[in-house]
Design a protein around this motif. Structure first.
Motif, mmCIF file in Angstrom:
data_model
loop_
_atom_site.group_PDB
_atom_site.id
_atom_site.type_symbol
_atom_site.label_atom_id
_atom_site.label_comp_id
_atom_site.label_asym_id
_atom_site.label_seq_id
_atom_site.Cartn_x
_atom_site.Cartn_y
_atom_site.Cartn_z
ATOM 1 N N PRO A 177 0.805 -1.231 0.000
ATOM 2 C CA PRO A 177 0.000 0.000 0.000
ATOM 3 C C PRO A 177 0.831 1.271 0.000
ATOM 4 C CG PRO A 177 0.082 -0.898 2.202
ATOM 5 C CD PRO A 177 0.823 -1.872 1.324
ATOM 6 N N PHE A 178 2.090 1.177 -0.439
ATOM 7 C CA PHE A 178 2.930 2.362 -0.564
ATOM 8 C C PHE A 178 3.786 2.226 -1.816
ATOM 9 C CE2 PHE A 178 5.004 -0.770 2.004
ATOM 10 C CZ PHE A 178 4.307 -0.856 3.201
ATOM 11 N N GLY A 179 4.518 3.275 -2.160
ATOM 12 C CA GLY A 179 5.263 3.305 -3.412
ATOM 13 C C GLY A 179 6.484 2.401 -3.446
ATOM 14 N N LYS A 180 7.089 2.338 -4.636
ATOM 15 C CA LYS A 180 8.243 1.470 -4.854
ATOM 16 C C LYS A 180 9.444 1.909 -4.019
ATOM 17 C CE LYS A 180 11.172 -0.416 -8.522
ATOM 18 N NZ LYS A 180 11.432 -0.439 -9.988
ATOM 19 N N SER A 181 9.640 3.224 -3.884
ATOM 20 C CA SER A 181 10.805 3.718 -3.140
ATOM 21 C C SER A 181 10.711 3.345 -1.660
ATOM 22 C CB SER A 181 10.937 5.236 -3.289
ATOM 23 O OG SER A 181 9.769 5.890 -2.818
ATOM 24 N N LYS A 182 9.516 3.460 -1.077
ATOM 25 C CA LYS A 182 9.364 3.088 0.330
ATOM 26 C C LYS A 182 9.491 1.579 0.501
ATOM 27 C CE LYS A 182 6.500 3.444 4.448
ATOM 28 N NZ LYS A 182 5.298 4.039 5.095
ATOM 29 N N THR A 183 8.972 0.823 -0.465
ATOM 30 C CA THR A 183 9.106 -0.636 -0.409
ATOM 31 C C THR A 183 10.580 -1.028 -0.415
ATOM 32 O OG1 THR A 183 6.998 -0.973 -1.552
ATOM 33 C CG2 THR A 183 8.559 -2.806 -1.580
ATOM 34 N N ALA A 184 11.371 -0.377 -1.275
ATOM 35 C CA ALA A 184 12.807 -0.659 -1.351
ATOM 36 C C ALA A 184 13.493 -0.320 -0.026
ATOM 37 C CB ALA A 184 13.431 0.136 -2.490
ATOM 38 N N LYS A 185 13.080 0.798 0.581
ATOM 39 C CA LYS A 185 13.653 1.214 1.867
ATOM 40 C C LYS A 185 13.330 0.193 2.960
ATOM 41 C CE LYS A 185 13.528 5.116 5.142
ATOM 42 N NZ LYS A 185 12.878 4.435 6.284
ATOM 43 N N LEU A 186 12.093 -0.290 2.969
ATOM 44 C CA LEU A 186 11.681 -1.274 3.974
ATOM 45 C C LEU A 186 12.432 -2.591 3.787
ATOM 46 C CD1 LEU A 186 7.835 -0.587 3.939
ATOM 47 C CD2 LEU A 186 9.391 -0.131 5.841
ATOM 48 N N ASN B 80 22.083 -8.392 -7.829
ATOM 49 C CA ASN B 80 22.253 -6.947 -7.709
ATOM 50 C C ASN B 80 21.633 -6.254 -8.914
ATOM 51 O OD1 ASN B 80 24.417 -6.835 -9.859
ATOM 52 N ND2 ASN B 80 25.438 -8.140 -8.345
ATOM 53 N N GLY B 81 21.487 -4.938 -8.790
ATOM 54 C CA GLY B 81 20.880 -4.172 -9.872
ATOM 55 C C GLY B 81 19.460 -4.625 -10.156
ATOM 56 N N LYS B 82 19.119 -4.728 -11.449
ATOM 57 C CA LYS B 82 17.776 -5.160 -11.832
ATOM 58 C C LYS B 82 17.524 -6.631 -11.498
ATOM 59 C CE LYS B 82 17.035 -1.796 -15.531
ATOM 60 N NZ LYS B 82 16.700 -1.595 -16.970
ATOM 61 N N GLY B 83 18.602 -7.358 -11.225
ATOM 62 C CA GLY B 83 18.460 -8.777 -10.900
ATOM 63 C C GLY B 83 18.334 -9.045 -9.409
ATOM 64 N N THR B 84 18.193 -7.985 -8.601
ATOM 65 C CA THR B 84 18.080 -8.148 -7.152
ATOM 66 C C THR B 84 16.763 -8.825 -6.780
ATOM 67 O OG1 THR B 84 19.391 -6.147 -6.783
ATOM 68 C CG2 THR B 84 18.081 -6.958 -4.936
ATOM 69 N N LYS B 85 16.874 -9.841 -5.926
ATOM 70 C CA LYS B 85 15.680 -10.556 -5.472
ATOM 71 C C LYS B 85 15.769 -10.784 -3.966
ATOM 72 C CE LYS B 85 14.778 -12.886 -9.865
ATOM 73 N NZ LYS B 85 14.548 -14.193 -10.538
ATOM 74 N N TYR B 86 14.601 -11.005 -3.354
ATOM 75 C CA TYR B 86 14.518 -11.117 -1.901
ATOM 76 C C TYR B 86 13.829 -12.420 -1.500
ATOM 77 C CZ TYR B 86 15.394 -6.124 -2.481
ATOM 78 O OH TYR B 86 15.923 -4.913 -2.851
ATOM 79 N N ILE B 87 14.263 -12.946 -0.346
ATOM 80 C CA ILE B 87 13.675 -14.179 0.171
ATOM 81 C C ILE B 87 13.764 -14.158 1.694
ATOM 82 C CG2 ILE B 87 15.832 -15.511 0.115
ATOM 83 C CD1 ILE B 87 14.135 -17.927 -0.853
ATOM 84 N N LYS C 205 15.387 -2.972 2.561
ATOM 85 C CA LYS C 205 16.760 -2.752 3.024
ATOM 86 C C LYS C 205 16.845 -2.844 4.542
ATOM 87 C CE LYS C 205 20.576 0.581 2.844
ATOM 88 N NZ LYS C 205 21.019 1.911 2.330
ATOM 89 N N GLU C 206 15.874 -2.234 5.229
ATOM 90 C CA GLU C 206 15.866 -2.267 6.695
ATOM 91 C C GLU C 206 15.640 -3.683 7.220
ATOM 92 O OE1 GLU C 206 12.824 0.541 7.559
ATOM 93 O OE2 GLU C 206 14.126 2.300 7.274
ATOM 94 N N LYS D 74 18.036 -6.148 9.595
ATOM 95 C CA LYS D 74 17.559 -6.840 10.794
ATOM 96 C C LYS D 74 17.766 -8.349 10.703
ATOM 97 C CE LYS D 74 14.001 -3.463 12.114
ATOM 98 N NZ LYS D 74 12.551 -3.249 12.374
ATOM 99 N N GLY D 75 18.201 -8.812 9.537
ATOM 100 C CA GLY D 75 18.456 -10.237 9.369
ATOM 101 C C GLY D 75 17.217 -11.069 9.119
ATOM 102 N N VAL D 76 16.125 -10.413 8.727
ATOM 103 C CA VAL D 76 14.869 -11.124 8.502
ATOM 104 C C VAL D 76 14.808 -11.713 7.096
ATOM 105 C CG1 VAL D 76 12.351 -10.887 8.422
ATOM 106 C CG2 VAL D 76 13.668 -9.675 10.166
ATOM 107 N N ILE D 77 15.360 -10.982 6.124
ATOM 108 C CA ILE D 77 15.349 -11.458 4.742
ATOM 109 C C ILE D 77 16.765 -11.433 4.170
ATOM 110 C CG2 ILE D 77 12.983 -10.693 4.359
ATOM 111 C CD1 ILE D 77 14.049 -8.290 2.859
ATOM 112 N N THR D 78 16.930 -12.135 3.061
ATOM 113 C CA THR D 78 18.226 -12.217 2.386
ATOM 114 C C THR D 78 18.093 -11.647 0.977
ATOM 115 O OG1 THR D 78 18.850 -14.199 3.621
ATOM 116 C CG2 THR D 78 20.027 -13.795 1.567
#
Length: 240
Positions: A207-216, A231-238, A218-219, A223-227
């Protein structure tokens, strides 16, 4: 309650990465409702429990609290509509378990009363009495409240969906809160433990923009919750 009968029972399905991948399916029907209950618990244990050996000790790990599943499956059996020829459906995923029982709420009780435990209306009183006397349920009308209490410290809470013809209970994998903010929890729910996701598959559902999602994101990494992978356009999260 008879050992042999013509009543529907429980259909259990273990899915893979999506509902198109069925890893195993078992249907328990035309047998005693108590046997159906026991078999459903056996299937649950196969997928959501394991042991960790620490020296000479064995520690049982519950990915989903068994007590919560017992309450949910007993609730489904006790309160289902038996004149509808439909199975109780137990859908098992890596990150959650869903139980759908035929029949909405009995007349005389509202959704708010059902979810809060303020009022209990027994659709199948004799069956409820048997389950109570055998110790399968505690006190009539406390099942939903107990499930919520079992997840009191959980990061993601159980979900309850009530419609005219069915009741659905969703039990997520139990994980304790990692001091995440409310916004971070929103992002956490959009991530997976088994599938790497790029921000393009996360931000549109937040429910918020892409920039805030990226910031969250990163945070949450800090905190060690996600990995983070790539990098770049190929960056993925788990989820770790």
């Amino acid at each position: 309650m008879a050992d042999k009968n013509h009543f529907p029972g429980i259909d259990t399905i273990k899915f893979g990465e999506n509902i198109s991948i069925i890893q195993k399916r078992s249907t328990f029907e035309n047998i005693s409702v108590l046997e159906v209950y026991d078999k459903a618990i056996d299937v649950f244990r196969d997928y959501y429990q394991y042991e960790v050996i620490q020296g000479a000790d064995r520690q049982k790990i519950e990915k989903i609290p068994e007590a919560a599943f017992r309450e949910a499956i007993a609730n489904a059996l006790i309160h289902r509509v038996w004149d509808v020829d439909s199975q109780i459906r137990v859908s098992m995923f890596d990150e959650r378990l869903e139980i759908v029982s035929p029949g909405g709420l009995p007349s005389g009780i509202t959704e708010e009363e059902y979810l809060s435990g303020k009022l209990s209306v027994l659709r199948n009183r004799n069956l409820a009495n048997v389950f109570y006397r055998l110790g399968f349920v505690e006190i009539f009308g406390t099942g939903i409240t107990r499930i919520k209490q079992l997840y009191a410290e959980g990061l993601i809470k159980p979900d309850f969906e009530i419609s005219e013809n069915a009741i659905k209970i969703v039990l997520p994998i139990f994980e304790k809160s990692a001091d995440l903010t409310e916004d971070e929890i929103v992002i956490y729910k959009l991530l997976s433990k088994t599938i790497l996701k790029p921000i393009s598959e996360i931000a549109p559902y937040a429910p918020f923009g892409k920039s805030k999602t990226a910031k969250l994101l990163k945070e949450m990494c800090q905190k060690g919750v996600i990995t983070v992978k790539g990098n770049g356009k190929g960056t993925k999260y788990i989820i770790r």
